[in-house]
Scaffold this active site. Structure first.
Site, mmCIF file in Angstrom:
data_model
loop_
_atom_site.group_PDB
_atom_site.id
_atom_site.type_symbol
_atom_site.label_atom_id
_atom_site.label_comp_id
_atom_site.label_asym_id
_atom_site.label_seq_id
_atom_site.Cartn_x
_atom_site.Cartn_y
_atom_site.Cartn_z
ATOM 1 N N ASN A 58 0.926 -1.276 0.130
ATOM 2 C CA ASN A 58 -0.024 -0.027 0.071
ATOM 3 C C ASN A 58 0.787 1.208 0.044
ATOM 4 O OD1 ASN A 58 -1.967 1.862 0.349
ATOM 5 N ND2 ASN A 58 -3.192 0.454 1.489
ATOM 6 N N ASP A 59 1.418 1.806 1.299
ATOM 7 C CA ASP A 59 1.925 3.065 1.118
ATOM 8 C C ASP A 59 3.208 2.846 0.535
ATOM 9 O OD1 ASP A 59 0.110 3.887 3.088
ATOM 10 O OD2 ASP A 59 1.395 3.238 4.606
#
Length: 466
Positions: free
Chosen positions: A392-393
Site C-alpha cells: 500500500n504505502d
C-alpha cells in the site's frame, strides 16, 4: 598467571566473538543469511560452553532447569507462530533480553551490597544504566508487541501534558541514578529506579503509531544490546560485552537505514505521532472524486500470459494471506511461458526489516530475482505488468508527487510508471499511514479484490487455460 580454566574461557570467548562477527556479516545478504545464522549459533554454543567452566557457578541443576524450560518455550513458539506474527515475537523476545539484563544488574548490586563489597563509581554507573535501559527496553517492547498483535490500538495514544509527564519520569530516573552512583541511596532506591524505568518504557512507546513499530523495535533492540553490554561490565564478562555491543551497533545502524528508507528522522518517528490523524475526510473525498477500475481473474491471467516482463511487488497483505508459495507457483508458470519475472522489495514493506525477503525465501524464490528499490525503479517504465500483492504505502505515488501528503518524500517503488498495474487487495482499506492511495485510481491500474492467496490460485488456474 591465568590457570587452565581462565585461559580456556578467554580463548573460547575470542573464538565466539569472531564467529558472531562473521555471522553478522553474512546476514547482510539473503544468499548467505542461513550460513550466518549457523555461524552465530555456533558462536553462542561455544560461549555458553565456556561459561559453564566458570568456578563461580553455584548450581548446574538450576542452569539445566532454566535451559530446558527456555528451550521448550522457544521450540514451541518457533513451530507455532506464523510468519505474519514474527515481528511481534521479535519484540517480545527482545523485551525478555532487556528485562533479563535489568534484573541481573539489580541482583549483582544486591549481592555486592549484602557482602559488604565497596562498589566503585564506574561499577555503580554500569549497574544503574543497565537497570534503567533494560527496564525501558522491557516494557517498551511489550507495548510494541501489544500494538503489533492488535491487543492495543495501533494509533498513537496521546493525552494532555503527556510530554511533561514523560519528562518528569525521565528526571526521576536521572535523579535516582545520580543518588545511587554517588552512594547516597539505599538498595531500595535501585528498586524504585527499576520501577520508574519500567513506567518510562511504556510511556515512551504508547504515543508512537503501529506503522512505526518496526523502527521502534529496532531502537529497543539496540537498547537491549547496550543493557547487555553494561551487564557484562558489571559481571566482568567480556563475551557479554562483545555480544551486547554487536547487538547495539547493528540495531542502531538498522534504525538509521529504516528511517532513511521512510525519509524521516528518528526524532520524527519517536515524537511525531505519525498516523494519529488518519486521512478520514481527505480519503473519503478522494474516493468520491476518482473511479476504481476492477478486473477479473480471467483478464488478469490474459494480461500476465501475454506480458514479456512482470514485476511482483509483495506487501504485508501477502504475508497475512500466507500467499508466498502461491505467488511463487504463479511466477514459475509464467517463466515456463518465457516471461521475465522479478520481485520488487521495498526496505520497509511488511512489519519488520527483511520481512518480504524471509517470506519469499521460505517459498524458495531465487535470490537473484529479488531486487531492491534502487535496482528496480529504473526498470518499471519497460515493465509490461506490475502485480502488487497487498502493498500500500510503499507504492503510493503521493509520496513522490503530492507535497501535502503526510508521506511526501518517502522513497517508494515507482510502479505507476509501468505499462499496466494489477493490484490484489481485500478492500480499499488504508495502509499504516492511514491515507488514500492514488495508485488505486490510476488509469493504468486494475483492482482485483479478494484474499490474495485465493486470487493468485484462481489466476494460476486461468493462466494454464489461457
Amino acid at each position: 598467571m591465568l590457570d587452565f580454566h581462565e585461559s580456556a574461557i578467554a580463548v573460547a570467548y575470542i573464538v565466539a566473538a569472531v564467529l558472531f562477527i562473521f555471522g553478522l556479516k553474512q546476514l547482510s545478504s539473503p544468499a548467505t543469511a542461513r550460513a550466518g545464522n549457523r555461524l552465530a549459533a555456533l558462536g553462542m554454543f561455544v560461549a555458553l560452553g565456556a561459561t559453564l567452566l566458570d568456578r563461580q557457578i553455584i548450581s548446574f541443576w538450576l542452569i539445566a532447569g532454566g535451559t530446558l524450560l527456555g528451550a521448550a518455550i522457544g521450540i514451541y513458539f518457533a513451530r507455532t507462530v506464523q510468519m505474519t506474527a514474527m515481528p511481534q515475537m521479535v519484540a517480545l523476545f527482545n523485551g525478555m533480553g532487556g528485562g533479563t539484563a535489568a534484573l541481573v544488574s539489580v541482583a549483582e548490586y544486591l549481592r555486592l551490597s549484602r557482602d559488604g563489597i565497596l562498589i566503585g563509581m564506574g561499577e555503580s554507573t554500569s549497574i544503574v544504566l543497565g537497570t534503567a535501559i533494560g527496564a525501558i527496553s522491557f516494557t517498551g517492547s511489550l507495548i510494541a508487541f501489544g500494538k503489533l498483535q492488535e491487543i492495543l490500538s495501533g494509533k498513537p495514544l496521546q493525552f494532555p501534558l503527556q510530554r511533561l509527564l514523560n519528562a518528569l519520569i525521565l528526571l526521576s530516573v536521572l535523579v535516582l541514578g545520580g543518588l545511587i552512583v554517588s552512594g547516597r541511596a539505599s538498595t531500595n532506591a535501585l528498586w524504585l529506579l527499576f520501577a520508574t524505568a519500567l513506567v518510562l518504557g511504556a510511556m515512551f512507546v504508547l504515543p508512537i503509531g503501529g506503522g512505526d513499530m518496526p523502527v521502534v523495535i529496532s531502537i529497543l533492540n539496540s537498547l537491549t544490546g547496550l543493557a547487555a553490554a553494561l551487564t557484562g561490565f558489571v559481571l566482568h564478562n567480556q563475551m557479554l560485552v562483545v555480544a551486547g555491543v554487536l547487538v547495539g551497533a547493528s540495531g542502531t545502524l538498522l534504525t538509521l537505514l529504516m528511517s532513511r528508507a521512510m525519509n524521516r528522522s528518528v526524532g520524527n518517528v519517536l515524537f511525531g505521532a505519525f498516523g494519529a490523524a488518519g486521512g478520514g475526510a481527505a480519503s473519503t473525498a478522494s474516493t468520491e472524486q476518482h473511479t476504481i477500475r476492477q478486473t477479473t481473474v480471467e483478464d488478469t491471467a490474459i494480461a500476465l500470459a501475454y506480458a514479456r516482463s512482470v514485476v511482483i511487488v509483495p506487501g504485508y497483505g501477502l504475508a497475512v494471506a500466507e500467499a508466498q508459495h502461491t505467488v511463487r507457483e504463479l511466477a514459475t508458470d509464467l517463466e515456463k511461458r518465457g516471461v521475465d519475472v522479478k520481485y520488487a522489495i521495498h526496505p520497509v514493506a511488511g512489519r519488520m526489516p527483511g520481512h518480504m525477503n524471509v517470506l519469499l525465501a521460505e517459498a524458495n524464490v531465487p535470490y537473484d530475482q529479488l531486487l531492491e528499490m534502487e535496482q528496480v525503479n529504473g526498470e518499471f517504465p519497460q515493465t509490461d505488468v506490475v502485480l502488487v500483492v497487498g502493498a500500500n504505502d510503499v507504492v503510493n505515488p503521493a509520496a513522490r508527487d503530492d507535497p501535502t501528503s503526510s508521506i511526501y518524500g518517502m522513497p517508494i517503488l515507482d510502479v505507476d510508471r509501468a505499462r499496466n498495474i494489477i493490484v490484489l487487495k481485500r478492500s480499499m482499506g488504508h495502509g499504516f499511514a492511514g491515507i488514500d492511495n492514488a495508485l488505486f485510481y490510476h488509469e493504468k491500474t486494475r483492482m482485483l479484490f479478494g484474499d490474495a492467496r485465493q486470487s493468485l490460485t484462481q489466476v494460476g488456474q486461468a493462466l494454464k487455460n489461457a
